[in-house]
Write an enzyme that holds these catalytic residues in place. Structure first.
Site, mmCIF file in Angstrom:
data_model
loop_
_atom_site.group_PDB
_atom_site.id
_atom_site.type_symbol
_atom_site.label_atom_id
_atom_site.label_comp_id
_atom_site.label_asym_id
_atom_site.label_seq_id
_atom_site.Cartn_x
_atom_site.Cartn_y
_atom_site.Cartn_z
ATOM 1 N N ASP A 423 0.830 -1.195 0.000
ATOM 2 C CA ASP A 423 0.000 0.000 0.000
ATOM 3 C C ASP A 423 0.871 1.255 0.000
ATOM 4 O O ASP A 423 1.897 1.324 0.682
ATOM 5 C CB ASP A 423 -0.900 -0.003 1.242
ATOM 6 C CG ASP A 423 -1.921 1.110 1.222
ATOM 7 O OD1 ASP A 423 -2.947 0.934 0.546
ATOM 8 O OD2 ASP A 423 -1.690 2.144 1.866
ATOM 9 N N GLU A 466 1.429 -0.381 -5.151
ATOM 10 C CA GLU A 466 0.470 0.680 -5.444
ATOM 11 C C GLU A 466 1.246 1.935 -5.830
ATOM 12 O O GLU A 466 1.817 2.609 -4.978
ATOM 13 C CB GLU A 466 -0.407 0.950 -4.220
ATOM 14 C CG GLU A 466 -1.499 1.977 -4.479
ATOM 15 C CD GLU A 466 -2.271 2.341 -3.223
ATOM 16 O OE1 GLU A 466 -3.494 2.488 -3.295
ATOM 17 O OE2 GLU A 466 -1.629 2.469 -2.159
#
Length: 778
Positions: A423, A466
């Site tokens: 993330d 990401e």
């Protein structure tokens, strides 16, 4: 990490005068600014090896090198899996259970030269000084770990030394807290009554030169451990910021009691009979990745906090039936902000969930948050030892990477996760920021190391980053000079769809859609998605809400008339998902519930939030109403949600049958701004999208590459999918010779408004997706 020599490597404090264990691992403290050093034709940089020789580099000091597939990751044939499930043999169970032991001691191949990136992307040659410097830093740290710690594979098992480690004679506890003055361990029983034992005071001499504190707690007289399973544990430290009680950094389980703010660390050591034993092998890594993004806590149909057990029994079979081959789970790592994270079950219940997913042939990916530093100084790693330099940047002691590497390894090893979605690995988007002073080189080197660690012992594991901007070399293999991710999450696509949905249909540009979907780097794989959990949160809007808004509450029942808003929304919802899967990348992601246009937001029970500037963000009175997913709506044959769900299932099975996402053949033959038509080829499939709001086209000529007969294999206008049945599935489409739209052949079609149709060249292997038998039954 502590070794028999009592040496602990704390990156950033190691001796810079080390010598590499192999000649190939030699690195330089500085990078030459000679422009000729960036000449990719003269690739004898630093190692004296040709670019073509990189793949053949091995550590000659060992005869065991990781190559090929991890034996534990090879999937059994379905029949064998069924027989094992019935308990006819335990041989496979032993193999899976012993995976951790079998991968220990494996040699992770040393770094390559890192020069092939300049052949893959010649534009990077002008930034070779920065790239070579970053790669040298990675090679230097790898060499130091190999020299001092027995290799990256051993180094990544810090969880076997730190935290609570039980032996036959007692429990040893290690903690890295160089800022602490004195330390103590105490624990509370299940009634939370504080019990301070004779073992609670550490002597100063238990801290070694690297700031590692140690205490040994011998067993009770009857042989039982002095800390019972389930006890609440914390570490008490006298720090520069005062005395504080913290959850041990290496704790394996923590919970937040109802009504309490701080977390409690739990000493987790259940009896052998209560420990989950893995039975099912990891599925083989799929060629095309189809991810079902999920949050266990809000996956129940009821307004409650769901559990690992319920998700295992109720949701995993649904994911399998939908046709996805991977499940990505959010919120596994506990966090003090409950609006995002929660208490979902025990570690062994999570293991049982993962084992069941493997039995179903599903990969399990973890949404890992190594990029986030919680400002919770009470329970988190922030200010853990009273300083800002323990686990984060602030002087040399901030470079303590072993914890994060070991954390990633632990999830793969202990829980059998199949990979990670990292993330927040986001960059801003121009070459000067990628390769200049704003770049956090240490963070980039960490990403290189963690990908090295993931793919070394676990060659079948996946890593997804990401990254909104598409950083060059992000998904290039480490040996070639890249960062080493398998996939980049193509975040720009979801943003583009929201941008488009704010406009009138007349203002949509086919070229804009195509550009966003195909704007990715050559040879770097992407996971595309039209929307994820971000768009489903309260305060945002899903695609279904952008399209249909309040009409979803009144006009989704089949026994009442539809509206133009609903008709438009259902049609475009299907088209948006299919064109995203068709052109957006080599993988696809969907957040749970979005496959049928879930009509409600995600919201967790929460109180009002008071910001430092005096602003108040209203809560929801601790309501659980939006803490759920209404899967029953997608299953109901009397609602229009069912059609959207069945279309998503058909999409997944189309990809499973034809593998178009990973086909090397992709050609966009038409993006007509007047007709609002997009036509493209993937493998032997021809996709025809008509985005026009009212115009349908008869005898519309579609260019193609291969001659022969084509048939419809997916039609968004099928009544099963909530369409109007304007396309005949019995028709056959024969090609004409002659160039059209820069294709050597063409055939004639009917292209109804707001419809997507996929045609397949008829061969012995090409069969239409049987949508009539693909209906979900739960």
């Amino acid at each position: 990490m502590a070794t028999k020599s009592k040496k602990v490597l704390v990156p950033g404090t190691e001796d810079d005068e080390f010598s590499s264990t192999t000649e190939e691992l030699e690195v330089h403290d500085t990078v030459s600014y000679n422009p000729e050093a960036c000449d990719i034709e003269s690739s004898e940089i630093k190692s004296g090896l040709n670019v073509e020789d990189e793949e053949n580099i091995v550590d000659l000091s060992s005869s065991e090198v990781i190559t090929g597939e991890d034996p534990a990751s090879v999937r059994l044939p379905d029949a064998d899996v069924e027989r094992k499930a019935e308990g006819t043999s335990d041989s496979t169970y032993e193999t899976i259970s012993s995976e951790s032991m079998r991968i220990r001691g494996k040699i992770i191949p040393p770094p390559g030269t890192g020069q092939r990136i300049y052949k893959i992307d010649p534009m990077l040659s002008s930034h070779c000084q920065h790239l070579d410097y970053s790669y040298d830093q990675y090679r230097k740290l790898r060499a130091s770990i190999d020299k001092h710690e027995g290799g990256l594979e051993v180094f990544s098992r810090g969880y076997e030394k730190f935290g609570f480690v039980r032996s036959e004679t007692g429990i040893t506890y290690h903690e890295w807290a160089p800022g602490a003055k004195v330390g103590a361990v105490h624990y509370c029983d299940k009634l939370s009554a504080a019990l301070i034992g004779d073992f609670n005071n550490w002597n100063a001499n238990t801290e070694n030169e690297f700031g590692v504190w140690e205490i040994f707690l011998p067993n009770n007289a009857d042989g039982s451990p002095v800390i019972p399973h389930g006890s609440h544990v914390k570490i008490r430290m006298d720090t520069p910021s005062g005395v504080k009680d913290s959850i041990p950094a290496w704790i394996k389980f923590s919970v937040q009691a109802p009504g309490e703010i701080p977390y409690n660390g739990i000493y987790y050591d259940p009896p052998e009979e209560d420990k989950h034993v893995f039975k099912h092998p990891r599925p083989k890594k799929p060629k095309s990745l189809r991810i079902y993004e999920s949050h266990v806590g809000m996956s129940s149909k009821e307004p409650v906090i769901n559990t690992y057990v319920n998700f295992r029994d109720e949701v995993l079979p649904r994911i399998k039936k939908l046709g996805y081959n991977a499940v990505q789970i959010m919120a596994i790592q506990e966090h003090s902000y409950y609006a995002s994270f929660g208490r979902l079950g025990t570690p062994d219940e999570l293991k049982s969930l993962i084992d069941r997913a493997h039995e179903l042939g599903l990969l399990v990916l973890m949404d890992i948050v190594h990029s986030h530093s919680s400002n919770n100084t009470l329970d988190g790693l922030n200010m853990f030892d009273g300083t800002d330099a323990c686990y984060f940047h602030s002087g040399s002691r901030g470079y303590h990477w072993m914890f994060l590497l070991s954390n990633a390894r632990w999830w793969l090893d202990e829980y059998k996760f199949d990979g990670f979605r990292f993330d927040g690995v986001a960059f801003t988007g121009n070459y000067n920021e990628y390769f200049g002073f704003p770049t956090d080189v240490d963070a980039v080197v960490y990403l290189m190391l963690v990908n090295d660690m993931i793919h070394g012992p676990f060659p079948e594991a996946l890593s997804i980053g990401e990254d909104v901007s598409g950083m060059p070399a992000f998904c290039i293999p480490l040996k070639d000079g890249g960062i080493g991710f398998d996939y980049r999450l193509h975040m720009a696509i979801a943003d583009k769809w929201i941008e488009m949905l704010k406009k009138r249909d007349e203002d949509w540009k086919m070229g804009d859609i195509i550009h966003t979907l195909t704007n990715r780097r050559w040879m770097e794989k992407c996971v595309s998605y039209a929307e994820s959990h971000d768009q489903a949160l309260v305060g945002d809007k899903t695609i279904a809400f952008w399209l249909m808004d309040k009409d979803m509450y009144d006009f989704m029942a089949l026994d009442r008339p539809s509206t133009p808003v609903i008709d438009r929304g259902i049609a475009l919802h299907k088209m948006i998902r299919l064109i995203t899967m068709g052109l957006g990348g080599e993988g696809y992601l969907n957040f749970m519930g979005n496959e049928f246009g879930h009509p409600e937001w995600i919201d967790f029970p929460r109180a009002d939030q008071y910001l430092p500037n005096g602003e108040v963000i209203p809560g929801n009175g601790f309501s659980y109403d939006k803490c759920r997913r209404r899967f029953d709506l997608g299953d109901a044959d009397y609602l229009r949600y069912r059609g959207l769900q069945e279309f998503d299932r058909a999409m997944q099975h189309l990809e499973e049958t034809y593998g178009f996402m990973t086909s090397e053949h992709q050609y966009i033959s038409k993006k007509d701004e007047g007709d609002r038509i997009i036509v493209f080829e993937r493998d032997d499939l021809v996709f025809v999208f008509n985005f026009h709001w009212s115009s349908s086209y008869s005898d519309y000529r579609v260019g193609c590459l291969k001659p022969g007969k084509y048939k419809v294999v997916l039609d968004s206008d099928d009544s099963l999918f909530g369409g109007f049945n304007r396309i005949s599935h019995d028709a056959e489409y024969f090609t004409f010779e002659g160039w059209h739209d820069e294709r050597p052949r063409s055939f004639l079609t009917y292209a109804p408004s707001r419809t997507a149709v996929v045609y397949s060249l008829v061969t012995d292997k090409a069969e239409p997706v049987d949508v009539e038998t693909s209906i979900i039954e739960v």
